[in-house]
Scaffold this active site. Structure first.
Site, PDB file in Angstrom:
ATOM      1  CB  CYS A 159      -0.835   0.059   1.303  1.00 52.60           C
ATOM      2  SG  CYS A 159       0.008   0.132   3.141  1.00 52.60           S
ATOM      3  CE  LYS A 160       1.190   8.377   1.222  1.00 57.47           C
ATOM      4  NZ  LYS A 160       0.280   9.484   1.034  1.00 57.47           N
TER       5      LYS A 160
END
Length: 99
Positions: free
Chosen positions: A63-64
């Site tokens: 993810c981020k």
């Protein structure tokens, strides 16, 4: 939960290992670039999309920054998938991007 760094993931990709990378960010985030070959399944869609994933292949979840991917790993692990969280997420990724 298994954890891997972005550098370790890049080494696996460069070595040609048969792995699956799942990006659980939202669509607008993925539009800014994704790990080449990664499949996009937003975190909110992980449970509904599990049937698209092969249980015999290790999945690396990104993810981020690592929080949402950890949540996705928990969901998938509970359902019998071999998953590894990518620590640092795309904020740490120094490899190429696919747009």
């Amino acid at each position: 939960m298994n954890v891997i760094t972005t550098d370790e993931l890049l080494q696996k990709i460069d070595a040609g290992e048969n792995i699956s990378i799942i990006d659980v960010r939202e669509s607008d985030e993925v539009a800014t670039g994704i790990v080449p070959g990664a499949k996009h399944i937003a975190l909110g869609q992980v449970e509904a999309s599990m049937d698209q994933l092969d249980k015999s292949v290790p999945h690396y979840i990104i993810c981020k920054a690592g929080g949402r991917s950890a949540m996705a790993c928990e969901i998938l692990e509970e359902n019998g998938y071999n998953v590894t969280n990518v620590a640092g997420g795309m904020m740490s990724w120094e490899g190429e991007l696919q747009f």
